[in-house]
Design a protein around this motif. Structure first.
Motif, mmCIF file in Angstrom:
data_model
loop_
_atom_site.group_PDB
_atom_site.id
_atom_site.type_symbol
_atom_site.label_atom_id
_atom_site.label_comp_id
_atom_site.label_asym_id
_atom_site.label_seq_id
_atom_site.Cartn_x
_atom_site.Cartn_y
_atom_site.Cartn_z
ATOM 1 N N GLY A 169 2.884 -0.514 7.752
ATOM 2 C CA GLY A 169 2.591 -0.794 6.347
ATOM 3 C C GLY A 169 1.845 0.335 5.662
ATOM 4 N N THR A 209 2.982 3.233 4.220
ATOM 5 C CA THR A 209 3.542 3.688 2.951
ATOM 6 C C THR A 209 3.358 2.630 1.867
ATOM 7 N N SER A 210 3.550 1.371 2.236
ATOM 8 C CA SER A 210 3.366 0.296 1.247
ATOM 9 C C SER A 210 1.942 0.295 0.724
ATOM 10 N N ASN A 238 2.434 -7.710 -0.021
ATOM 11 C CA ASN A 238 3.683 -8.413 -0.287
ATOM 12 C C ASN A 238 3.536 -9.313 -1.518
HETATM 13 P P1 GDP Z 1 5.202 2.400 7.491
HETATM 14 O O1 GDP Z 1 6.341 2.693 8.401
HETATM 15 O O2 GDP Z 1 3.914 2.274 8.257
HETATM 16 O O3 GDP Z 1 5.072 3.333 6.336
HETATM 17 O O4 GDP Z 1 5.436 0.925 6.886
HETATM 18 P P2 GDP Z 1 6.079 0.478 5.496
HETATM 19 O O5 GDP Z 1 5.043 0.441 4.440
HETATM 20 O O6 GDP Z 1 7.302 1.281 5.231
HETATM 21 O O7 GDP Z 1 6.440 -1.013 5.858
HETATM 22 C C1 GDP Z 1 7.316 -1.336 6.923
HETATM 23 C C2 GDP Z 1 8.026 -2.638 6.619
HETATM 24 O O8 GDP Z 1 7.062 -3.677 6.525
HETATM 25 C C3 GDP Z 1 8.752 -2.628 5.283
HETATM 26 O O9 GDP Z 1 9.928 -3.365 5.443
HETATM 27 C C4 GDP Z 1 7.797 -3.314 4.330
HETATM 28 O O10 GDP Z 1 8.457 -3.960 3.294
HETATM 29 C C5 GDP Z 1 7.103 -4.299 5.246
HETATM 30 N N1 GDP Z 1 5.731 -4.555 4.806
HETATM 31 C C6 GDP Z 1 4.779 -3.638 4.483
HETATM 32 N N2 GDP Z 1 3.637 -4.244 4.115
HETATM 33 C C7 GDP Z 1 3.859 -5.574 4.215
HETATM 34 C C8 GDP Z 1 3.051 -6.747 3.972
HETATM 35 O O11 GDP Z 1 1.890 -6.676 3.579
HETATM 36 N N3 GDP Z 1 3.631 -7.948 4.221
HETATM 37 C C9 GDP Z 1 4.917 -8.071 4.652
HETATM 38 N N4 GDP Z 1 5.394 -9.287 4.863
HETATM 39 N N5 GDP Z 1 5.698 -7.004 4.875
HETATM 40 C C10 GDP Z 1 5.184 -5.774 4.653
#
Ligand code: GDP
Ligand code: MG
Length: 356
Positions: free
Chosen positions: A13, A15-16, A143
Motif C-alpha cells: 500500500g 503507492t496508495s 480505500n
Molecule cells: P505498493 O505495491 O506497496 O505500492 O501497493 P499499492 O499502493 O499499489 O497497493 C497494492 C494493492 O492494494 C492495490 O490493488 C491497491 O488498490 C490495494 N490497496 C492499497 N491500499 C489499500 C487499502 O487501504 N485497503 C484496501 N482494501 N486495498 C488497498
C-alpha cells in the motif's frame, strides 16, 4: 522541509499512501509526491523499484529524514513469500540507525481488530532492540469504498507533522556545517543547461556558490536554486532542491554525485563493520554490494580482520574490519555510513560500517 520515505514490501500500500499524501512529481525508480499546501512543505518518496532493486530503497531512505514502514495484514505471515521484504526493511532501517519513523498497518479495512492487535504484538517483538523499537504503529487504510474509509490517515498525518518538528530542529543544527548536496537526478533542459535534483544533506547551499562536484572533482558554479518550483537564494539543510549548474554537463553526472567543497574519493575501502545478525557469514573473496550516500557498486572482500588478526570469515552479529575493493570512484565524507548487502540471499542487507 521534511522528506519522508514510504517503504514496505510489494503491495503493502506504499503507492496508495504516498499518492494520498502528496501530488505526483519526479518519477524514475523512485517517485516523489509533493505537498506544498501546508505551512510545512513535505516530500514523500515512494521507492517503487523495491523489492526488485535495493538501490531504489536505499536512495529513498538516504534522501529522507523520516520513514513510514507500511506493513499490510499479511506482511509478516511466514507463508506469504513477500513478507521477507518486510523483515528486510526493518533490517535496513536498523543498520542505518534510522531514528525517525512510523509503522503504518495498512489496508485496515481488509482485516479485523483482533488480527491488528496480533500484528502489533509481532512487530513489537521483531523491532525490540532495533532503531524502530519506539516507533508508533498506526492502523489505517486508503480505500474510499471501505466501511471506514481513510481510517487512521489523519492520525498518521498528525504524527508525521509532530516528528517533522523534531527533524526541523535537528536540521537547523546542521546548517553551520559545510554544504553538501546529494544528487538523485540530473538532466539537460533546453535553454537552461544542466539541471540536477537532490537534497541538501548539511549546511546551506547558496545561489552563485563556487563549489565542486564529486567524485569527478570538478569546479562548478550554482547558477540558480529552486525548491517546490520557486526560486530561492539559499537552501538550508533538508531542502529538496532543483539546481542549474555551470561548467558541467548532465551526461557526466550520475545519481549519488555530491556537490560540496571537499569529499574523499576512493575505489578501495577499509571499514569498521558491524555484521547483521540476519545474514550469513561474510567470506574473503566474496562479492558484496556497497552503498554510501546515493552511490552503489559491487565490491570484493579482500581481507577480514578481527582484533587485528586476519580471518577467513566474519560471523553474523560480529564486528570486524573489512578491506574492500571496487572499480569506480566513490565520494564520501568521514562520517558517512556505508551499507553492505549480499544480493544472493533472500534478506539481502549484510551490515554497515564507517571508514577507519
Ligand atoms: P505498493 O505495491 O506497496 O505500492 O501497493 P499499492 O499502493 O499499489 O497497493 C497494492 C494493492 O492494494 C492495490 O490493488 C491497491 O488498490 C490495494 N490497496 C492499497 N491500499 C489499500 C487499502 O487501504 N485497503 C484496501 N482494501 N486495498 C488497498
Ligand atoms: Mg507501488
Amino acid at each position: 522541509m521534511t522528506n519522508v520515505a514510504i517503504i514496505g514490501t510489494e503491495k503493502s500500500g506504499r503507492t496508495s499512501l504516498a499518492a494520498n499524501l502528496g501530488k505526483k512529481g519526479t518519477y524514475s525508480d523512485i517517485t516523489m509526491y509533493n505537498n506544498d499546501k501546508e505551512s510545512r512543505k513535505m516530500v514523500f518518496v515512494d521507492p517503487h523499484g523495491y523489492p526488485k532493486a535495493l538501490k531504489s530503497l536505499v536512495t529513498a531512505l538516504n534522501i529522507s529524514d523520516m520513514a513510514v514502514l507500511c506493513v499490510p495484514p499479511d506482511g509478516l505471515d511466514r507463508n506469504n513469500p513477500t513478507s521477507v521484504h518486510t523483515g528486510e526493511c526493518i533490517v535496513v532501517l536498523d543498520l542505518l540507525g534510522f531514528k525517525h519513523g512510523i509503522i503504518a498497518l495498512t489496508k485496515s479495512d481488509s482485516t479485523h481488530m483482533y488480527a491488528i492487535d496480533e500484528l502489533k504484538k509481532k512487530i513489537k517483538l521483531m523491532t525490540a532492540g532495533t532503531s524502530l523499537q519506539d516507533w508508533e504503529c498506526i492502523s489505517m487504510n486508503t480505500n474510499k469504498g471501505a466501511k471506514n474509509p481513510f481510517e487512521g490517515v489523519e492520525d498518521l498525518k498528525a504524527k508525521i507533522s509532530e516528528i517533522s518538528e523534531k527533524i526541523e530542529a535537528e536540521q537547523a543544527e546542521l546548517n553551520s556545517l559545510p554544504a553538501r548536496v546529494f544528487i538523485d537526478h540530473a538532466f539537460n533542459v533546453t535553454g537552461k543547461g544542466c539541471v540536477v535534483l537532490g537534497v541538501v544533506k548539511q549546511g546551506i547551499s547558496k545561489d552563485k556558490d563556487k563549489t565542486k562536484i564529486f567524485p569527478i572533482d570538478k569546479d562548478i558554479e550554482i547558477r540558480s536554486i529552486q525548491s517546490h518550483d520557486v526560486d530561492i537564494d539559499s537552501a538550508p539543510t533538508g531542502t529538496r532542491v532543483g539546481m542549474r549548474l555551470k561548467n558541467v554537463q548532465a551526461k557526466d553526472i550520475e545519481r549519488g554525485f555530491i556537490i560540496s567543497d571537499k569529499e574523499i574519493v576512493t575505489i578501495d575501502y577499509t571499514l569498521e563493520c558491524t555484521i547483521s545478525k540476519f545474514t550469513r557469514a561474510i567470506e574473503t573473496s566474496s562479492v558484496l554490494h556497497l552503498f554510501v550516500g546515493l552511490q552503489s557498486e559491487p565490491v570484493r572482500v579482500e581481507k577480514i580482520l578481527v582484533g587485528g588478526q586476519e580471518v577467513q570469515e566474519a560471523k553474523p552479529g560480529s564486528t570486524c574490519v573489512l578491506e574492500l575493493s571496487g572499480n569506480k570512484k566513490v565520494a564520501y565524507s568521514k562520517d558517512d555510513r556505508f551499507l553492505l548487502a549480499n544480493l544472493d540471499l533472500s534478506q539481502r542487507f549484510a551490515g554497515y560500517g564507517f571508514t577507519k
